[in-house]
Design a protein around this motif. Sequence first.
Motif, PDB file in Angstrom:
ATOM      1  N   ARG A 121       1.278  13.162  -8.214  1.00 51.04           N
ATOM      2  CA  ARG A 121       0.026  13.907  -8.176  1.00 51.04           C
ATOM      3  C   ARG A 121      -0.046  15.001  -7.125  1.00 51.04           C
ATOM      4  O   ARG A 121      -1.044  15.719  -7.089  1.00 51.04           O
ATOM      5  CB  ARG A 121      -1.135  12.929  -7.931  1.00 51.04           C
ATOM      6  CG  ARG A 121      -1.258  11.827  -8.962  1.00 51.04           C
ATOM      7  CD  ARG A 121      -1.614  12.373 -10.328  1.00 51.04           C
ATOM      8  NE  ARG A 121      -1.776  11.293 -11.309  1.00 51.04           N
ATOM      9  CZ  ARG A 121      -2.043  11.497 -12.589  1.00 51.04           C
ATOM     10  NH1 ARG A 121      -2.194  12.741 -13.032  1.00 51.04           N
ATOM     11  NH2 ARG A 121      -2.152  10.478 -13.416  1.00 51.04           N
ATOM     12  N   THR A 122       0.939  15.127  -6.262  1.00 50.44           N
ATOM     13  CA  THR A 122       0.819  16.083  -5.164  1.00 50.44           C
ATOM     14  C   THR A 122       1.900  17.157  -5.251  1.00 50.44           C
ATOM     15  O   THR A 122       2.932  16.978  -5.902  1.00 50.44           O
ATOM     16  CB  THR A 122       0.925  15.377  -3.806  1.00 50.44           C
ATOM     17  OG1 THR A 122       2.253  14.869  -3.629  1.00 50.44           O
ATOM     18  CG2 THR A 122      -0.071  14.232  -3.714  1.00 50.44           C
ATOM     19  N   TRP A 124       1.779   7.638  -6.057  1.00 49.52           N
ATOM     20  CA  TRP A 124       0.766   8.676  -6.261  1.00 49.52           C
ATOM     21  C   TRP A 124       1.249  10.024  -5.750  1.00 49.52           C
ATOM     22  O   TRP A 124       1.045  11.054  -6.396  1.00 49.52           O
ATOM     23  CB  TRP A 124      -0.511   8.262  -5.530  1.00 49.52           C
ATOM     24  CG  TRP A 124      -1.578   9.311  -5.591  1.00 49.52           C
ATOM     25  CD1 TRP A 124      -2.448   9.561  -6.611  1.00 49.52           C
ATOM     26  CD2 TRP A 124      -1.892  10.263  -4.560  1.00 49.52           C
ATOM     27  NE1 TRP A 124      -3.278  10.615  -6.287  1.00 49.52           N
ATOM     28  CE2 TRP A 124      -2.959  11.061  -5.038  1.00 49.52           C
ATOM     29  CE3 TRP A 124      -1.367  10.509  -3.288  1.00 49.52           C
ATOM     30  CZ2 TRP A 124      -3.507  12.084  -4.274  1.00 49.52           C
ATOM     31  CZ3 TRP A 124      -1.914  11.527  -2.534  1.00 49.52           C
ATOM     32  CH2 TRP A 124      -2.973  12.310  -3.029  1.00 49.52           C
ATOM     33  N   MET A 125       1.895  10.027  -4.597  1.00 45.50           N
ATOM     34  CA  MET A 125       2.405  11.271  -4.027  1.00 45.50           C
ATOM     35  C   MET A 125       3.418  11.944  -4.947  1.00 45.50           C
ATOM     36  O   MET A 125       3.375  13.164  -5.168  1.00 45.50           O
ATOM     37  CB  MET A 125       3.031  10.985  -2.664  1.00 45.50           C
ATOM     38  CG  MET A 125       3.542  12.226  -1.924  1.00 45.50           C
ATOM     39  SD  MET A 125       5.264  12.669  -2.353  1.00 45.50           S
ATOM     40  CE  MET A 125       6.161  11.289  -1.641  1.00 45.50           C
ATOM     41  N   VAL A 128       0.840  -1.204   0.000  1.00 50.50           N
ATOM     42  CA  VAL A 128       0.000   0.000   0.000  1.00 50.50           C
ATOM     43  C   VAL A 128       0.873   1.252   0.000  1.00 50.50           C
ATOM     44  O   VAL A 128       0.586   2.238  -0.704  1.00 50.50           O
ATOM     45  CB  VAL A 128      -0.950  -0.008   1.205  1.00 50.50           C
ATOM     46  CG1 VAL A 128      -1.714   1.312   1.311  1.00 50.50           C
ATOM     47  CG2 VAL A 128      -1.924  -1.177   1.107  1.00 50.50           C
ATOM     48  N   LEU A 129       1.954   1.217   0.765  1.00 49.19           N
ATOM     49  CA  LEU A 129       2.854   2.369   0.832  1.00 49.19           C
ATOM     50  C   LEU A 129       3.511   2.638  -0.520  1.00 49.19           C
ATOM     51  O   LEU A 129       3.679   3.798  -0.917  1.00 49.19           O
ATOM     52  CB  LEU A 129       3.926   2.123   1.891  1.00 49.19           C
ATOM     53  CG  LEU A 129       4.920   3.260   2.132  1.00 49.19           C
ATOM     54  CD1 LEU A 129       4.204   4.510   2.621  1.00 49.19           C
ATOM     55  CD2 LEU A 129       5.990   2.825   3.135  1.00 49.19           C
ATOM     56  N   LEU A 141       2.235   2.092  -3.482  1.00 48.91           N
ATOM     57  CA  LEU A 141       1.233   2.764  -4.312  1.00 48.91           C
ATOM     58  C   LEU A 141       1.032   4.211  -3.867  1.00 48.91           C
ATOM     59  O   LEU A 141       0.918   5.120  -4.702  1.00 48.91           O
ATOM     60  CB  LEU A 141      -0.095   2.009  -4.239  1.00 48.91           C
ATOM     61  CG  LEU A 141      -0.102   0.579  -4.788  1.00 48.91           C
ATOM     62  CD1 LEU A 141      -1.472  -0.055  -4.590  1.00 48.91           C
ATOM     63  CD2 LEU A 141       0.290   0.548  -6.259  1.00 48.91           C
ATOM     64  N   ALA A 142       1.000   4.434  -2.551  1.00 43.55           N
ATOM     65  CA  ALA A 142       0.781   5.782  -2.028  1.00 43.55           C
ATOM     66  C   ALA A 142       1.936   6.706  -2.382  1.00 43.55           C
ATOM     67  O   ALA A 142       1.730   7.873  -2.758  1.00 43.55           O
ATOM     68  CB  ALA A 142       0.590   5.724  -0.513  1.00 43.55           C
ATOM     69  N   LEU A 143       3.166   6.210  -2.281  1.00 42.11           N
ATOM     70  CA  LEU A 143       4.322   7.042  -2.609  1.00 42.11           C
ATOM     71  C   LEU A 143       4.374   7.348  -4.101  1.00 42.11           C
ATOM     72  O   LEU A 143       4.753   8.457  -4.498  1.00 42.11           O
ATOM     73  CB  LEU A 143       5.614   6.350  -2.160  1.00 42.11           C
ATOM     74  CG  LEU A 143       5.829   6.243  -0.650  1.00 42.11           C
ATOM     75  CD1 LEU A 143       7.119   5.502  -0.343  1.00 42.11           C
ATOM     76  CD2 LEU A 143       5.856   7.624  -0.005  1.00 42.11           C
TER      77      LEU A 143
END
Length: 307
Positions: free
Chosen positions: A165-166, A161-162, A154-155, A157-159
Amino acid sequence: MNGDIGLWAVPLAMLGGAIRVSTPFLFVSLGEVITERSGRINLGLEGTLVFGAMSGYALAFLTGSAWIGVLAAALAGAIFGLVHGLLCSLPRVNDIAIGIALMLLGTGLAFFFGKPFIQPVAPDLPAINLGWWSDLPQVQAALRVNVLFLLGFVLALALAWMLRRTRMGLILRVVGDSSDAARALGIRPARVRILATAFGGALAGVGGAYLSLFYPGSWNEGISSGQGLIAVALVIFARWSPVNCFFAALLFGAAGALGPALQSVGVTSGYYLSYAAPFVLTLVVLILSSSKSGALTGAPRELSITK
């Protein structure tokens, strides 16, 4: 037991081994991706991993909670990363030399403070039995997945995206590619790199806690076997992508599980040579990354290895 499924025992053992062995690689490499994306390389993660394993095991034993041990390991790793980041922000300081020094410091401190915790037994991290649907013990063992492995997925995927996209990800990428451009935008590169290095150290500490609290599940001075250094090569192989780090970690984990998998089906002659598979794979990755065919394509331009 192996006769129930024949040679299928080998891929099943490698699957289970890949999941178990890959988790420290995954956390350390994800932390190093963030660190290197900021334009800094941290070769001290081996020491951070070992110290995280010791501190996590010690706190888990003293408190009776494996999760408190994980938090303690993350905090210890963050402190090592913060020290690395602060030292490297000084003028005329080489981040590679500082990383090697902190690697030696981390392993030395872990061996010194960890001696009282070699014999005591700390609580283990929980695992989820995804093989509940099968009566075969090999399948159940292969699909016994630790919670940290799932959190690492999960981390990743989150990184990813970060980074894409952020605003935080944009700042990190700008700092990693050009300090001058970052300053022109009002960004302080030194602060970003310090925070990124501390975050990378925290993840390396979590990877160490996994080693001592789940697999192999004990604290001893030879617990790491160079996994922190191998993870740096894994980041290059993954082209500084968190998602690619997940698959690369599985590949390195499968290489590390080759020896036990062969042993599980009765291959005893020379099977120990297969334990060198992760190191051979690391050597191959480094050779390919040293070629002139653009193997470092995608690397942050502020990294020392690109200059």
